[in-house]
Design a protein around this motif. Structure first.
Motif, PDB file in Angstrom:
ATOM      1  N   ALA A  97       0.287  -0.959  -0.084  1.00 26.16           N
ATOM      2  CA  ALA A  97      -0.229  -0.543  -0.130  1.00 26.16           C
ATOM      3  C   ALA A  97       0.363   0.596  -0.723  1.00 26.16           C
ATOM      4  O   ALA A  97       2.085   1.325   0.645  1.00 26.16           O
ATOM      5  N   ASP A  98       0.230   2.047  -0.930  1.00 26.06           N
ATOM      6  CA  ASP A  98       1.092   3.833  -1.237  1.00 26.06           C
ATOM      7  C   ASP A  98       0.625   4.006   0.191  1.00 26.06           C
ATOM      8  O   ASP A  98      -0.711   3.893   1.431  1.00 26.06           O
ATOM      9  N   ALA A 101      -3.741   4.403   0.124  1.00 28.95           N
ATOM     10  CA  ALA A 101      -3.822   3.258   0.164  1.00 28.95           C
ATOM     11  C   ALA A 101      -4.013   2.717   1.852  1.00 28.95           C
ATOM     12  O   ALA A 101      -4.812   2.026   2.619  1.00 28.95           O
ATOM     13  N   SER A 249      -3.069   1.571  -5.084  1.00 33.10           N
ATOM     14  CA  SER A 249      -1.834   1.738  -4.975  1.00 33.10           C
ATOM     15  C   SER A 249      -1.905   3.336  -6.237  1.00 33.10           C
ATOM     16  O   SER A 249      -0.794   2.974  -6.376  1.00 33.10           O
TER      17      SER A 249
END
Length: 290
Positions: A97-98, A101, A249
């Motif tokens: 996840a970035d 997210a 993401s």
């Protein structure tokens, strides 16, 4: 006035001691050679939560972290210092996840917790340094946010008073509840572990950790509710699969390059403006500066 406080904490690799083996060939962090620690500014946020709890009897502190099951280590550390309970948000679907997210996943977990007054988190994590996740959570929850906090108190009107450390001075902000606050490293350091709490909670484990214990220890934990750290998955917090992990993401890392500066030679300059100007131009051309 009692408060329901949520502290966002993250277990991060200790990037303050980065060596030549800290990065893998694919550009990802080699976590095996970097010890995992409690993100420093999240500890500052925890201290602000503990001070609010001390000043407002009956308040509770829930620590929320997202990561691998071993992230329960930061929950225990927070409980040793005065937090009441903790939740580990962990799921393979959350991997990769970035910030977008991550903030969505955490906001879903906060909605599941419900009944919160203040959400506190560190300004940024030392592994990413984006300072985006906590403000994005405030946007997703549609509640006020105050950043760069150095001190957080509650006034007689039931509003929080935040002293902010800014580049050109100090600003005091009053905000209604519920509210999200990010805390800087210039805030007071977190208090040490409490010996009595350490003895009481040293066997606190998450379900993933409990599964690795001997049967007698599992029974020991099952009989004591205060030793059970909650573990939630993506489905439990009703997260949309399209908005978590890699699918959620939009940030994609195209290339990562490890740059190591090595002194190749030394150069002596005369007291001459032209030589200094030529050196600066050379350093800009080879991207050492600028």
């Amino acid at each position: 006035m009692s408060l329901n406080i949520i502290v966002l904490a993250k277990q991060v690799p200790d990037t303050r001691n980065v060596g030549k083996d800290a990065m893998k060939e694919d550009g990802t962090i080699n976590r095996a050679v970097l010890p995992a620690i409690f993100n420093p500014e999240d500890l500052n946020a925890l201290e602000q939560a503990l001070r609010l709890k001390d000043a407002n009897p009956g308040s509770t502190i829930t620590v929320l972290t997202m990561g691998l099951p071993k992230s329960a280590e930061v929950i225990r550390e927070a409980i040793f210092r005065g937090a009441d309970c903790g939740i580990v948000l962990t799921d393979r679907a959350l991997g990769g996840a970035d910030t977008l997210a991550t903030s969505y996943s955490l906001s879903q977990a906060i909605r599941k917790i419900g009944n919160y007054d203040i959400i506190l988190g560190g300004r940024q994590a030392i592994d990413g340094d984006t300072a985006q996740v906590v403000p994005q959570i405030a946007e997703k929850l549609n509640i006020p946010q105050v950043t760069y906090a150095e001190d957080v108190t509650l006034n007689q009107d039931g509003k929080i008073v935040v002293r902010r450390r800014l580049e050109h001075g100090i600003e005091t902000v009053v905000a209604p509840l519920p509210c999200v606050v990010t805390v800087t490293g210039s805030a007071p350091e977190c208090r040490p572990r409490n010996a009595k709490r350490l003895m009481k909670y040293k066997y606190a484990v998450s379900p993933s950790e409990k599964a690795k214990l001997a049967e007698d220890m599992q029974a020991f934990v099952d009989a004591r509710a205060h030793l059970q750290i909650q573990e939630w998955g993506a489905a439990f917090v009703e997260a949309d699969p399209a908005q978590i992990g890699f699918p959620g993401s939009p940030t994609k890392v195209k290339n990562v390059e490890s740059v190591v500066f090595v002194a190749k030679d030394a150069r002596r300059l005369d007291d001459n403006d032209a030589q200094i100007e030529d050196l600066i131009k050379e350093l800009i051309v080879n991207h050492t500066i600028g």
